[in-house]
Design an enzyme around this catalytic site. Structure first.
Site, PDB file in Angstrom:
ATOM      1  N   CYS A   1       0.847  -1.357  -0.024  1.00  0.00           N
ATOM      2  CA  CYS A   1      -0.097  -0.176  -0.134  1.00  0.00           C
ATOM      3  C   CYS A   1       0.719   1.401   0.141  1.00  0.00           C
ATOM      4  O   CYS A   1       1.377   1.586  -1.132  1.00  0.00           O
ATOM      5  CB  CYS A   1      -0.943   0.116   1.151  1.00  0.00           C
TER       6      CYS A   1
ATOM      7  N   HIS B   1      -3.747  -5.495   1.301  1.00  0.00           N
ATOM      8  CA  HIS B   1      -3.241  -5.616   2.763  1.00  0.00           C
ATOM      9  C   HIS B   1      -3.791  -7.256   2.985  1.00  0.00           C
ATOM     10  O   HIS B   1      -4.811  -7.793   2.123  1.00  0.00           O
ATOM     11  CB  HIS B   1      -4.089  -4.898   3.571  1.00  0.00           C
TER      12      HIS B   1
END
Length: 504
Positions: free
Chosen positions: A328, A437
């Site tokens: 991310c 994630h």
């Protein structure tokens, strides 16, 4: 009773864990139960079934209840972006950034969303277990309180006060907290739970007797210190001893605004892996992997890495054959530039990236929030897919574009089950970047990534199975160590409510 609130004398007293434990306990008793936290300040978050964002702890508590997480379970989430400012998320959706004083004045408005979400849960479930935030005795925060006693007074629910004896001063914490509450607030405290006790309970008994006599309130349970208990962290990073016999050494920098570090729980628990969270100010030790984690303020954290000579150290790590991963915000840092012209995370501007991968990220007001499934791509062959499923979630504001994305790390399925590329793998195969994630949580994907990173023979660790065992362990502790008569009375009240609903 259909509502019970757990408040703590301090942060990290055990509120989240106790709610998770009670959730699993009552769910095993056949009661439909849901968690609720009116206001949470945390950088570890999760995507809900309805496409919202809530604190990670509430997602874990939902799992303890055996239900899908929903944005109503945490209607106000604050994600700090600076020492005095945070992103404000209301019922799963971003409202905007606020300074601390501005939010303090906004709380009376936020209470409407809190009570609305609570009412929906209360209508749907037989029991709602509510978690407070911090301490109810923070004098400077009591005005317009929606996180602790302000909420309890608004819905007229009983409160259990939990304190951590392991850190010392447990009687002062409990008595002092009660003294700082108003008379009506003290009355709704139905008892105490003492958490993380080690030793002989007989040596504590005189203190418990004194506490009950002095306050007129019962000690509902003394919960033991549980060694090797490992659950999704709400925010703080727990310390962990180095694994002397590890076959793979991993370093993750503790960025000032590190977020969703629960991405690495499966790796931390793996018996063949030594994963260490490292201060950015410390030199990088010899290791096999470095993972750049998520960040709530990517530009500021990127500048902090550069200020502490991480680019040169990363260059050396790669020269010696080490692997570098970005998740991310870490993905964004690995590119050429992170642009924030609208001041989404901080003041408007841009920051030069580490330039390991050929792409640029531009932050956008609309946040990507979705649970995803897909496949790991075959290294350096973007057209072919290995039969290795992954699942996880996306939480980010950036749109990333550039040539490096033509060699993706993953392929994700859209609503029509079409495959779309995500992330990138470097031409030499040393660098892996993804927006997803939880990519290590799926055992098959974890095994493939460990093999890519040099640990070819390791069996994967099933994080979900581990989590379920820990939740069952907590429920067993509740059954053994909390006052049996109180639990039976509480369960009996729920059974009465259920019978009344059936007869209507």
């Amino acid at each position: 009773m259909s509502v019970l609130m757990i408040q703590g004398t301090t942060s990290d007293a055990g509120k989240s864990t106790l709610v998770a434990a009670l959730s699993r306990y009552f769910a095993r008793c056949g009661i439909t139960v849901a968690p609720f936290k009116p206001q949470n300040m945390a950088l570890n978050s999760a995507v809900t079934a309805d496409g919202g964002e809530i604190g990670r702890a509430q997602a874990l508590q939902a799992q303890a209840c055996g239900i899908e997480p929903h944005s109503d379970m945490n209607p106000v989430l604050l994600k700090p972006a600076s020492d005095i400012g945070a992103q404000v998320i209301i019922q799963g959706r971003v409202l905007g950034n606020m300074q601390a004083l501005d939010y303090h004045h906004y709380k009376s408005t936020a209470q409407n969303a809190v009570l609305e979400s609570f009412q929906r849960l209360n209508d749907q479930y037989e029991l709602v277990l509510v978690e407070g935030a911090g301490s109810p005795a923070e004098i400077n925060l009591r005005e317009n309180d929606i996180a602790n006693m302000g909420f309890a007074e608004a819905v007229d629910c009983p409160v259990v006060l939990v304190a951590d004896i392991d850190r010392g001063g447990v009687f002062a914490h409990l008595v002092g907290t009660l003294e700082l509450l108003s008379a009506t607030e003290r009355e709704r405290v139905v008892g105490f739970v003492i958490n993380r006790f080690r030793g002989d309970l007989q040596l504590l008994q005189s203190g418990l007797d004194w506490l009950e006599e002095y306050t007129g309130k019962p000690v509902l349970g003394v919960l033991p210190y549980l060694h090797d208990l490992f659950l999704d962290a709400e925010d703080a990073i727990s310390t962990q001893q180095a694994c002397a016999n590890a076959k793979l050494k991993i370093v993750v920098p503790v960025l000032p605004r590190i977020s969703n570090h629960t991405d690495f729980d499966a790796l931390r628990l793996h018996p063949d892996i030594d994963l260490q969270f490292l201060s950015v100010r410390e030199p990088i030790p010899s290791c096999d992997w470095i993972i750049l984690p998520g960040s709530k303020n990517v530009r500021a954290d990127l500048a902090y890495l550069k200020k502490n000579d991480w680019p040169a150290q990363l260059d050396r790590h790669l020269r010696y054959g080490g692997r570098l991963l970005g998740i991310c915000g870490g993905l964004q840092m690995l590119g050429k530039e992170v642009q924030d012209p609208d001041g989404i995370e901080d003041t408007p501007g841009s920051e030069q990236g580490l330039s390991y991968l050929d792409y640029t990220t531009r932050l956008q007001p609309v946040k990507a929030l979705k649970n995803v499934t897909g496949f790991l791509s075959q290294e350096n062959q973007p057209v072919k897919i290995e039969d290795i499923p992954i699942q996880g979630y996306e939480i980010h504001c950036g749109i990333t574009e550039g040539a490096a994305l033509q060699t993706p790390a993953l392929y994700l399925q859209d609503e029509d089950e079409n495959l779309k590329p995500d992330g990138a793998i470097s031409a030499d195969g040393q660098i892996f970047a993804t927006y997803v994630h939880g990519v290590f949580d799926s055992p098959q994907a974890q095994k493939a990534l460990l093999a890519w990173g040099g640990l070819k023979a390791a069996a994967p660790l099933d994080l979900n199975a581990h989590r379920q065992k820990q939740l069952d362990r907590l429920a067993d502790v509740i059954a053994e160590h909390m006052q049996g008569t109180w639990l039976k009375q509480f369960k009996g009240a729920q059974d009465t409510v259920a019978l009344q609903k059936e007869s209507q």
